[in-house]
Design a protein around this motif. Structure first.
Motif, PDB file in Angstrom:
ATOM      1  N   PRO A 199      30.932 -14.223  -3.189  1.00  0.00           N
ATOM      2  CA  PRO A 199      32.378 -13.979  -3.158  1.00  0.00           C
ATOM      3  C   PRO A 199      33.238 -15.192  -3.502  1.00  0.00           C
ATOM      4  O   PRO A 199      34.260 -15.047  -4.178  1.00  0.00           O
ATOM      5  N   ALA A 200      32.826 -16.368  -3.081  1.00  0.00           N
ATOM      6  CA  ALA A 200      33.639 -17.562  -3.328  1.00  0.00           C
ATOM      7  C   ALA A 200      33.746 -17.894  -4.813  1.00  0.00           C
ATOM      8  O   ALA A 200      34.670 -18.602  -5.221  1.00  0.00           O
ATOM      9  N   HIS A 201      32.816 -17.388  -5.623  1.00  0.00           N
ATOM     10  CA  HIS A 201      32.789 -17.720  -7.050  1.00  0.00           C
ATOM     11  C   HIS A 201      33.192 -16.545  -7.945  1.00  0.00           C
ATOM     12  O   HIS A 201      33.199 -16.679  -9.168  1.00  0.00           O
ATOM     13  N   VAL A 202      33.531 -15.404  -7.333  1.00  0.00           N
ATOM     14  CA  VAL A 202      33.819 -14.204  -8.115  1.00  0.00           C
ATOM     15  C   VAL A 202      35.012 -14.400  -9.036  1.00  0.00           C
ATOM     16  O   VAL A 202      34.953 -14.112 -10.243  1.00  0.00           O
ATOM     17  N   ALA A 203      36.123 -14.866  -8.503  1.00  0.00           N
ATOM     18  CA  ALA A 203      37.341 -14.987  -9.302  1.00  0.00           C
ATOM     19  C   ALA A 203      37.141 -15.935 -10.478  1.00  0.00           C
ATOM     20  O   ALA A 203      37.551 -15.639 -11.607  1.00  0.00           O
ATOM     21  N   THR A 204      36.499 -17.067 -10.231  1.00  0.00           N
ATOM     22  CA  THR A 204      36.265 -18.035 -11.313  1.00  0.00           C
ATOM     23  C   THR A 204      35.369 -17.443 -12.389  1.00  0.00           C
ATOM     24  O   THR A 204      35.653 -17.571 -13.593  1.00  0.00           O
ATOM     25  N   ALA A 205      34.279 -16.787 -11.974  1.00  0.00           N
ATOM     26  CA  ALA A 205      33.352 -16.190 -12.951  1.00  0.00           C
ATOM     27  C   ALA A 205      34.041 -15.097 -13.755  1.00  0.00           C
ATOM     28  O   ALA A 205      33.845 -14.984 -14.971  1.00  0.00           O
ATOM     29  N   ASP A 235      33.406  -6.601 -10.424  1.00  0.00           N
ATOM     30  CA  ASP A 235      32.537  -7.403  -9.572  1.00  0.00           C
ATOM     31  C   ASP A 235      31.938  -6.498  -8.513  1.00  0.00           C
ATOM     32  O   ASP A 235      32.412  -5.378  -8.290  1.00  0.00           O
ATOM     33  N   VAL A 236      30.894  -6.976  -7.866  1.00  0.00           N
ATOM     34  CA  VAL A 236      30.204  -6.189  -6.846  1.00  0.00           C
ATOM     35  C   VAL A 236      30.185  -6.926  -5.515  1.00  0.00           C
ATOM     36  O   VAL A 236      29.335  -6.681  -4.660  1.00  0.00           O
ATOM     37  N   ALA A 237      31.143  -7.824  -5.317  1.00  0.00           N
ATOM     38  CA  ALA A 237      31.189  -8.605  -4.085  1.00  0.00           C
ATOM     39  C   ALA A 237      31.543  -7.717  -2.902  1.00  0.00           C
ATOM     40  O   ALA A 237      32.201  -6.683  -3.044  1.00  0.00           O
ATOM     41  N   SER A 238      31.145  -8.137  -1.710  1.00  0.00           N
ATOM     42  CA  SER A 238      31.363  -7.337  -0.510  1.00  0.00           C
ATOM     43  C   SER A 238      32.769  -7.496   0.051  1.00  0.00           C
ATOM     44  O   SER A 238      33.090  -6.890   1.072  1.00  0.00           O
ATOM     45  N   VAL A 239      33.608  -8.309  -0.587  1.00  0.00           N
ATOM     46  CA  VAL A 239      35.003  -8.481  -0.189  1.00  0.00           C
ATOM     47  C   VAL A 239      35.865  -8.264  -1.427  1.00  0.00           C
ATOM     48  O   VAL A 239      35.518  -8.720  -2.515  1.00  0.00           O
ATOM     49  N   LYS A 240      36.984  -7.568  -1.271  1.00  0.00           N
ATOM     50  CA  LYS A 240      37.743  -7.164  -2.445  1.00  0.00           C
ATOM     51  C   LYS A 240      39.147  -7.763  -2.537  1.00  0.00           C
ATOM     52  O   LYS A 240      39.622  -8.074  -3.622  1.00  0.00           O
ATOM     53  N   GLY A 241      39.844  -7.904  -1.422  1.00  0.00           N
ATOM     54  CA  GLY A 241      41.223  -8.372  -1.486  1.00  0.00           C
ATOM     55  C   GLY A 241      41.356  -9.803  -1.978  1.00  0.00           C
ATOM     56  O   GLY A 241      42.204 -10.110  -2.824  1.00  0.00           O
ATOM     57  N   GLY A 242      40.502 -10.692  -1.470  1.00  0.00           N
ATOM     58  CA  GLY A 242      40.585 -12.104  -1.829  1.00  0.00           C
ATOM     59  C   GLY A 242      40.391 -12.375  -3.309  1.00  0.00           C
ATOM     60  O   GLY A 242      41.232 -13.033  -3.939  1.00  0.00           O
ATOM     61  N   PRO A 243      39.293 -11.894  -3.928  1.00  0.00           N
ATOM     62  CA  PRO A 243      39.099 -12.120  -5.363  1.00  0.00           C
ATOM     63  C   PRO A 243      40.249 -11.604  -6.216  1.00  0.00           C
ATOM     64  O   PRO A 243      40.659 -12.250  -7.180  1.00  0.00           O
ATOM     65  N   THR A 303      34.729  -3.649  -7.181  1.00  0.00           N
ATOM     66  CA  THR A 303      33.827  -2.623  -6.647  1.00  0.00           C
ATOM     67  C   THR A 303      32.901  -3.248  -5.610  1.00  0.00           C
ATOM     68  O   THR A 303      32.751  -4.473  -5.547  1.00  0.00           O
ATOM     69  N   HIS A 304      32.285  -2.388  -4.823  1.00  0.00           N
ATOM     70  CA  HIS A 304      31.320  -2.868  -3.817  1.00  0.00           C
ATOM     71  C   HIS A 304      30.291  -1.780  -3.530  1.00  0.00           C
ATOM     72  O   HIS A 304      30.608  -0.776  -2.881  1.00  0.00           O
ATOM     73  N   PRO A 305      29.053  -1.948  -4.003  1.00  0.00           N
ATOM     74  CA  PRO A 305      27.992  -1.005  -3.643  1.00  0.00           C
ATOM     75  C   PRO A 305      27.551  -1.249  -2.203  1.00  0.00           C
ATOM     76  O   PRO A 305      27.191  -2.371  -1.842  1.00  0.00           O
ATOM     77  N   MET A 306      27.590  -0.209  -1.374  1.00  0.00           N
ATOM     78  CA  MET A 306      27.255  -0.346   0.045  1.00  0.00           C
ATOM     79  C   MET A 306      25.752  -0.203   0.232  1.00  0.00           C
ATOM     80  O   MET A 306      25.256   0.779   0.791  1.00  0.00           O
ATOM     81  N   SER A 307      25.038  -1.185  -0.252  1.00  0.00           N
ATOM     82  CA  SER A 307      23.586  -1.157  -0.159  1.00  0.00           C
ATOM     83  C   SER A 307      23.072  -2.582  -0.229  1.00  0.00           C
ATOM     84  O   SER A 307      23.725  -3.458  -0.803  1.00  0.00           O
ATOM     85  N   ASP A 321      28.773 -17.156   2.936  1.00  0.00           N
ATOM     86  CA  ASP A 321      29.640 -16.871   1.789  1.00  0.00           C
ATOM     87  C   ASP A 321      30.458 -15.599   2.031  1.00  0.00           C
ATOM     88  O   ASP A 321      31.665 -15.560   1.783  1.00  0.00           O
ATOM     89  N   ILE A 322      29.794 -14.554   2.504  1.00  0.00           N
ATOM     90  CA  ILE A 322      30.475 -13.280   2.722  1.00  0.00           C
ATOM     91  C   ILE A 322      31.533 -13.400   3.807  1.00  0.00           C
ATOM     92  O   ILE A 322      32.688 -12.976   3.638  1.00  0.00           O
ATOM     93  N   LEU A 323      31.167 -13.977   4.942  1.00  0.00           N
ATOM     94  CA  LEU A 323      32.090 -14.065   6.073  1.00  0.00           C
ATOM     95  C   LEU A 323      33.244 -15.024   5.797  1.00  0.00           C
ATOM     96  O   LEU A 323      34.359 -14.823   6.298  1.00  0.00           O
ATOM     97  N   SER A 324      32.994 -16.036   4.971  1.00  0.00           N
ATOM     98  CA  SER A 324      34.070 -16.961   4.604  1.00  0.00           C
ATOM     99  C   SER A 324      35.148 -16.272   3.779  1.00  0.00           C
ATOM    100  O   SER A 324      36.295 -16.704   3.753  1.00  0.00           O
ATOM    101  N   ALA A 325      34.774 -15.170   3.120  1.00  0.00           N
ATOM    102  CA  ALA A 325      35.733 -14.432   2.301  1.00  0.00           C
ATOM    103  C   ALA A 325      36.451 -13.338   3.075  1.00  0.00           C
ATOM    104  O   ALA A 325      37.388 -12.725   2.559  1.00  0.00           O
ATOM    105  N   ASN A 326      36.036 -13.074   4.313  1.00  0.00           N
ATOM    106  CA  ASN A 326      36.648 -11.985   5.093  1.00  0.00           C
ATOM    107  C   ASN A 326      36.759 -12.352   6.568  1.00  0.00           C
ATOM    108  O   ASN A 326      36.497 -11.522   7.447  1.00  0.00           O
TER     109      ASN A 326
END
Length: 361
Positions: free
Chosen positions: A64-70, A85-93, A110-114, A222-227
């Motif tokens: 998640p921390a690198h999604v916006a840059t990528a 993107d398929v990151a587990s956090v959506k608002g921040g990116p 997007t976020h696949p719940m798997s 990484d995930i928790l730092s984004a949410n």
């Protein structure tokens, strides 16, 4: 969709690539670790050679921390017609991309719940997303073509599309995914310095609660730092319940009968609320939860035993809705719990006994 570029070949990226490649899409793979992209390619997820021109869809599967840059780099380079993107956090990116001044019409979050406790391309499977919800968070700026590409990706991965607002998604996953991970880890942490005798008593309950505690800590940081905010809000509620439960348990130790009654009521309240919450968890195929009967069968830890049980159930036309295995401590044996429709339980029990299986009451 004929071509796709998967940026990031971990568990999710490689699994999506395997699903796409298996259904005829030409998939290109790229990763900051070239060896990881080569591994994904060797597994049949696509090629680590760059595409000759823009692809139909770029799938960004980085932390998640690198999604916006990528995403911004890919979009400015014109690598695709659509981006997600398929990151587990959506608002921040999304907010980061807005701050970068990127045109968001070609992007959808997007976020696949798997997922799995294991990470990396070697843990990937083409069927990882089958039957699982895949959240899409379009905005008013999202181009229809991009939304359609995202829906096509979800269909090719055999997942179930769910459209949500990005911030509502982040609050939801804080409740149903991120907080359970932390609670599981905190329960498992009690075992780290526990007496060996106590640990040997671990049964199915502690295994169920701590299963996801085996996940990669770096990935979850990484995930928790984004949410962090929504997760902290849910944990605050859990902490309040914990405090009340502790007080109720202390009251059960009191000599005063009225205090013990109050303590028992407090414990019963949290357990009943837990019952009510558990009853809301979707059942098979996302339908309303069903009440199944359990047929418990004693089984030896030998090759082919599970297959034999399933075959015997099939002979009498009983469908196994779900299954759990409890392993006996210190023995090469265990108990298989077969979940079946209530009407089928007597039929299955009688048939299994006739075929020599020992059932546990």
């Amino acid at each position: 969709m004929r071509t796709a570029l998967v940026i990031g070949t971990g568990l999710i990226g490689t699994s999506a690539a395997l699903a796409l490649a298996g259904r005829g899409v030409q998939v290109h793979l790229v990763d900051h670790d070239a060896a990881q992209a080569r591994t994904a390619a060797a597994l049949g997820a696509g090629t680590d050679e760059p595409p000759e021109g823009p692809v139909d869809l770029a799938v960004v599967a980085v932390p998640p921390a690198h999604v916006a840059t990528a995403l911004a780099e890919a979009m400015r380079a014109g690598l695709a017609r659509g981006y997600l993107d398929v990151a587990s956090v959506k608002g921040g990116p999304r907010r980061e991309l807005e701050a970068m001044g990127v045109d968001l019409s070609a992007y959808i979050g997007t976020h696949p719940m798997s997922g799995k406790e294991r990470s990396g391309p070697l843990a990937a499977t083409a069927d990882l997303f089958e039957g699982r919800p895949w959240v899409l968070t379009p905005t008013r700026d999202t181009h229809t073509e991009v939304l359609n590409l995202a829906l096509e990706l979800v269909a090719l991965c055999r997942a179930v599309p769910v459209v949500m607002d990005a911030d509502a998604h982040d609050r939801a996953v804080a409740l149903v995914s991120h907080t359970p991970q932390l609670v599981s880890s905190m329960v498992a942490a009690r075992l780290e310095d526990a007496d060996d005798t106590a640990v040997r008593l671990c049964g199915q309950g502690i295994r169920d609660v701590t299963r996801i505690a085996a996940s990669d800590p770096r990935m979850w940081v990484d995930i928790l730092s984004a949410n962090p905010g929504p997760v902290a809000d849910v944990l605050a509620g859990v902490a309040a319940d914990l405090e009340e439960t502790v007080q109720s348990l202390r009251a059960l130790q009191a000599a005063d009968e009225s205090k013990r009654r109050t303590g028992a009521q407090g414990i019963e309240d949290v357990l009943r609320r837990g019952n009510a919450g558990r009853a809301r968890v979707p059942g098979k195929h996302g339908a309303a939860p069903a009440a199944y009967e359990i047929v418990a069968v004693l089984i030896s830890d030998q090759p082919g035993e599970l297959a034999r049980i399933f075959a015997d159930a099939g002979r009498v036309g009983v469908n196994i809705e779900d299954v759990r295995i409890e392993h006996a401590t210190g023995q090469q044996a265990g108990v298989v719990q077969l979940m079946v429709e209530p009407a089928a339980a007597p039929v299955l029990s009688a048939s299994l006994r006739e075929r020599g299986w020992a059932l546990r009451q």
